[in-house]
Motif scaffolding. Sequence first.
Motif, PDB file in Angstrom:
ATOM      1  N   THR A 124      14.905   3.545   1.565  1.00 27.81           N
ATOM      2  CA  THR A 124      14.859   2.478   0.578  1.00 27.81           C
ATOM      3  C   THR A 124      14.468   3.095  -0.767  1.00 27.81           C
ATOM      4  O   THR A 124      14.247   4.299  -0.857  1.00 27.81           O
ATOM      5  CB  THR A 124      13.848   1.384   0.989  1.00 27.81           C
ATOM      6  OG1 THR A 124      13.902   0.318   0.051  1.00 27.81           O
ATOM      7  CG2 THR A 124      12.432   1.926   1.050  1.00 27.81           C
ATOM      8  N   THR A 125      14.409   2.284  -1.787  1.00 26.02           N
ATOM      9  CA  THR A 125      14.075   2.805  -3.111  1.00 26.02           C
ATOM     10  C   THR A 125      12.608   3.247  -3.146  1.00 26.02           C
ATOM     11  O   THR A 125      11.754   2.602  -2.545  1.00 26.02           O
ATOM     12  CB  THR A 125      14.295   1.730  -4.185  1.00 26.02           C
ATOM     13  OG1 THR A 125      13.570   0.552  -3.824  1.00 26.02           O
ATOM     14  CG2 THR A 125      15.766   1.400  -4.316  1.00 26.02           C
ATOM     15  N   PRO A 126      12.304   4.351  -3.822  1.00 28.37           N
ATOM     16  CA  PRO A 126      10.918   4.802  -3.920  1.00 28.37           C
ATOM     17  C   PRO A 126      10.035   3.728  -4.554  1.00 28.37           C
ATOM     18  O   PRO A 126      10.375   3.126  -5.562  1.00 28.37           O
ATOM     19  CB  PRO A 126      11.012   6.045  -4.816  1.00 28.37           C
ATOM     20  CG  PRO A 126      12.418   6.523  -4.657  1.00 28.37           C
ATOM     21  CD  PRO A 126      13.244   5.291  -4.475  1.00 28.37           C
ATOM     22  N   GLY A 127       8.891   3.483  -3.927  1.00 25.63           N
ATOM     23  CA  GLY A 127       7.955   2.483  -4.448  1.00 25.63           C
ATOM     24  C   GLY A 127       8.481   1.071  -4.402  1.00 25.63           C
ATOM     25  O   GLY A 127       8.093   0.232  -5.224  1.00 25.63           O
ATOM     26  N   TYR A 132       5.742  -2.722  -0.485  1.00 25.96           N
ATOM     27  CA  TYR A 132       4.310  -2.807  -0.774  1.00 25.96           C
ATOM     28  C   TYR A 132       3.754  -4.193  -0.440  1.00 25.96           C
ATOM     29  O   TYR A 132       2.580  -4.332  -0.057  1.00 25.96           O
ATOM     30  CB  TYR A 132       4.044  -2.462  -2.238  1.00 25.96           C
ATOM     31  CG  TYR A 132       4.020  -0.975  -2.508  1.00 25.96           C
ATOM     32  CD1 TYR A 132       3.108  -0.152  -1.859  1.00 25.96           C
ATOM     33  CD2 TYR A 132       4.908  -0.401  -3.397  1.00 25.96           C
ATOM     34  CE1 TYR A 132       3.076   1.218  -2.093  1.00 25.96           C
ATOM     35  CE2 TYR A 132       4.893   0.980  -3.642  1.00 25.96           C
ATOM     36  CZ  TYR A 132       3.972   1.781  -2.984  1.00 25.96           C
ATOM     37  OH  TYR A 132       3.950   3.127  -3.222  1.00 25.96           O
ATOM     38  N   GLU A 133       4.579  -5.221  -0.569  1.00 23.90           N
ATOM     39  CA  GLU A 133       4.143  -6.565  -0.171  1.00 23.90           C
ATOM     40  C   GLU A 133       3.872  -6.605   1.328  1.00 23.90           C
ATOM     41  O   GLU A 133       2.879  -7.193   1.782  1.00 23.90           O
ATOM     42  CB  GLU A 133       5.211  -7.591  -0.547  1.00 23.90           C
ATOM     43  CG  GLU A 133       5.301  -7.880  -2.040  1.00 23.90           C
ATOM     44  CD  GLU A 133       6.424  -8.843  -2.375  1.00 23.90           C
ATOM     45  OE1 GLU A 133       7.075  -9.350  -1.427  1.00 23.90           O
ATOM     46  OE2 GLU A 133       6.670  -9.090  -3.562  1.00 23.90           O
ATOM     47  N   LYS A 134       4.763  -5.979   2.098  1.00 27.94           N
ATOM     48  CA  LYS A 134       4.563  -5.932   3.546  1.00 27.94           C
ATOM     49  C   LYS A 134       3.335  -5.091   3.886  1.00 27.94           C
ATOM     50  O   LYS A 134       2.587  -5.406   4.821  1.00 27.94           O
ATOM     51  CB  LYS A 134       5.808  -5.375   4.227  1.00 27.94           C
ATOM     52  CG  LYS A 134       7.021  -6.302   4.180  1.00 27.94           C
ATOM     53  CD  LYS A 134       8.193  -5.722   4.923  1.00 27.94           C
ATOM     54  CE  LYS A 134       9.414  -6.653   4.870  1.00 27.94           C
ATOM     55  NZ  LYS A 134       9.146  -7.932   5.566  1.00 27.94           N
ATOM     56  N   LEU A 135       3.143  -4.023   3.121  1.00 34.06           N
ATOM     57  CA  LEU A 135       1.985  -3.173   3.361  1.00 34.06           C
ATOM     58  C   LEU A 135       0.689  -3.942   3.083  1.00 34.06           C
ATOM     59  O   LEU A 135      -0.308  -3.767   3.785  1.00 34.06           O
ATOM     60  CB  LEU A 135       2.057  -1.932   2.476  1.00 34.06           C
ATOM     61  CG  LEU A 135       1.107  -0.788   2.848  1.00 34.06           C
ATOM     62  CD1 LEU A 135       1.471  -0.216   4.207  1.00 34.06           C
ATOM     63  CD2 LEU A 135       1.155   0.308   1.792  1.00 34.06           C
ATOM     64  N   LYS A 231      -0.214   6.708   6.092  1.00 33.78           N
ATOM     65  CA  LYS A 231       1.080   7.377   6.240  1.00 33.78           C
ATOM     66  C   LYS A 231       2.216   6.498   5.713  1.00 33.78           C
ATOM     67  O   LYS A 231       3.139   6.984   5.059  1.00 33.78           O
ATOM     68  CB  LYS A 231       1.323   7.721   7.713  1.00 33.78           C
ATOM     69  CG  LYS A 231       0.385   8.788   8.262  1.00 33.78           C
ATOM     70  CD  LYS A 231       0.673   9.067   9.719  1.00 33.78           C
ATOM     71  CE  LYS A 231      -0.251  10.154  10.270  1.00 33.78           C
ATOM     72  NZ  LYS A 231       0.006  10.400  11.709  1.00 33.78           N
ATOM     73  N   LEU A 232       2.139   5.206   6.005  1.00 32.91           N
ATOM     74  CA  LEU A 232       3.171   4.291   5.525  1.00 32.91           C
ATOM     75  C   LEU A 232       3.154   4.206   4.006  1.00 32.91           C
ATOM     76  O   LEU A 232       4.218   4.121   3.375  1.00 32.91           O
ATOM     77  CB  LEU A 232       2.963   2.900   6.127  1.00 32.91           C
ATOM     78  CG  LEU A 232       3.286   2.744   7.608  1.00 32.91           C
ATOM     79  CD1 LEU A 232       2.941   1.326   8.074  1.00 32.91           C
ATOM     80  CD2 LEU A 232       4.746   3.038   7.890  1.00 32.91           C
ATOM     81  N   SER A 233       1.975   4.217   3.423  1.00 30.47           N
ATOM     82  CA  SER A 233       1.879   4.153   1.967  1.00 30.47           C
ATOM     83  C   SER A 233       2.566   5.357   1.327  1.00 30.47           C
ATOM     84  O   SER A 233       3.292   5.215   0.333  1.00 30.47           O
ATOM     85  CB  SER A 233       0.403   4.101   1.547  1.00 30.47           C
ATOM     86  OG  SER A 233       0.278   4.034   0.142  1.00 30.47           O
ATOM     87  N   ARG A 237       6.042   5.274  -0.981  1.00 32.11           N
ATOM     88  CA  ARG A 237       6.027   5.866  -2.321  1.00 32.11           C
ATOM     89  C   ARG A 237       7.299   6.668  -2.592  1.00 32.11           C
ATOM     90  O   ARG A 237       7.843   6.639  -3.696  1.00 32.11           O
ATOM     91  CB  ARG A 237       4.804   6.774  -2.480  1.00 32.11           C
ATOM     92  CG  ARG A 237       4.690   7.452  -3.830  1.00 32.11           C
ATOM     93  CD  ARG A 237       3.385   8.208  -3.943  1.00 32.11           C
ATOM     94  NE  ARG A 237       3.246   9.212  -2.901  1.00 32.11           N
ATOM     95  CZ  ARG A 237       3.788  10.431  -2.969  1.00 32.11           C
ATOM     96  NH1 ARG A 237       4.504  10.786  -4.025  1.00 32.11           N
ATOM     97  NH2 ARG A 237       3.611  11.287  -1.991  1.00 32.11           N
ATOM     98  N   VAL A 238       7.810   7.368  -1.560  1.00 34.25           N
ATOM     99  CA  VAL A 238       9.024   8.171  -1.746  1.00 34.25           C
ATOM    100  C   VAL A 238      10.273   7.475  -1.203  1.00 34.25           C
ATOM    101  O   VAL A 238      11.388   7.951  -1.403  1.00 34.25           O
ATOM    102  CB  VAL A 238       8.875   9.559  -1.093  1.00 34.25           C
ATOM    103  CG1 VAL A 238       7.752  10.330  -1.739  1.00 34.25           C
ATOM    104  CG2 VAL A 238       8.661   9.440   0.413  1.00 34.25           C
ATOM    105  N   GLY A 239      10.071   6.369  -0.476  1.00 31.06           N
ATOM    106  CA  GLY A 239      11.210   5.588  -0.005  1.00 31.06           C
ATOM    107  C   GLY A 239      11.728   5.939   1.365  1.00 31.06           C
ATOM    108  O   GLY A 239      12.756   5.401   1.798  1.00 31.06           O
ATOM    109  N   SER A 240      11.061   6.837   2.090  1.00 28.35           N
ATOM    110  CA  SER A 240      11.533   7.218   3.423  1.00 28.35           C
ATOM    111  C   SER A 240      10.441   7.965   4.150  1.00 28.35           C
ATOM    112  O   SER A 240       9.431   8.358   3.573  1.00 28.35           O
ATOM    113  CB  SER A 240      12.782   8.088   3.323  1.00 28.35           C
ATOM    114  OG  SER A 240      12.451   9.340   2.741  1.00 28.35           O
TER     115      SER A 240
END
Length: 363
Positions: A124-127, A132-135, A231-233, A237-240
Amino acid sequence: MKKIAKLSSFVMAVALSGCTYSQDAIFPSLFGSDIQEQAAENQSNAGIVLGTTNFEPVNVSEVSNTGTFVGQKVMTFRSELSQLQNSIRTNNADLQKIRNHIINNALDYHKTIAEIETKLQVGTTPGNPHMYEKLAKVEANIQIMNTNAAALNQLSGKVSADTANTDYLVEAIRSAYSISGAVDEDHRQLRILENEAGQTSILMHSLLNETNSDIARQKQYVKTANVNIAKLSDAIRVGSFGVNNAPLSRSPILTSAETSILSPNAEPSVVAGNKPLFAVKFANKDVNYKDGLKKAVANAVAKKKNVVFDVVAVNTLKSSSANEYASKVFQDVVSLGVTADRVNISSKIDVNADHPTVMIFVK
């Protein structure tokens, strides 16, 4: 399935002082009316391990007042034992509610985690703000985990006090045998109460042990969840998750006249216009480009602190393998200290290209 704890063996009791009882539920505001049952069946789906015992005390036998001093003590002992058993029922109800709340929250946590991981697997797109809403939702789940752990700690304190009081009652019943002036009926009723108090003591200790075990499991679960969210964060941040999963957007087809491809060994430099900062042609998978990329990125950053990098995958008509190489280059640029929000990535097709190529432009 839940185990039903109905114990009939006798337990050695420890003499402790104090004998007070609390019968009110301790977490009335923490749990709603939609608490789901069948906690044991849901645990595997929730990915969490908790105790499954449902603690049910035996009923206290009826006794009669013989009119002696010991007979009056028997009546008092029975009343105290009944209060303790009511406390077990209350504590057990609270434990089952907390467990169900933990399981329901864990199910919601794993559902959101799965949604995030699925998206990151394909890239997905970085950031991505939606990620982040799901996070943030996952972080809320972890806060609820901490709340549940605190509720278990509070429950453990209450059960611990009731356990001490039960052991004290067992000892008090035993001591009553030595009181002068009892009749045979008094001793018969004392033996019955001693046995039932012993069973209650066993149940109290089991309830305390299982509550404390649930506390330890929940704390470990929270610890693991915090590691996972970190780790998910990083991945968001990089999209993958990895170098092969960086997101790529489709752009219009280029002709060979619109590309400017450098030799893999060419000395890169910051240039204006449509010329790339750096380009590498992948005639095979083992092209050594990282030293040149490092120099190019360093030169660009030195000339412009907040420079933005555009990583472009140039595919051939027959293959889209440049996308994979571009994903690797994307990760390489980020690893060199460039924040992901300053690295864009896209893909194009060169109708005359003979090999997949990755180009980096700056702006």
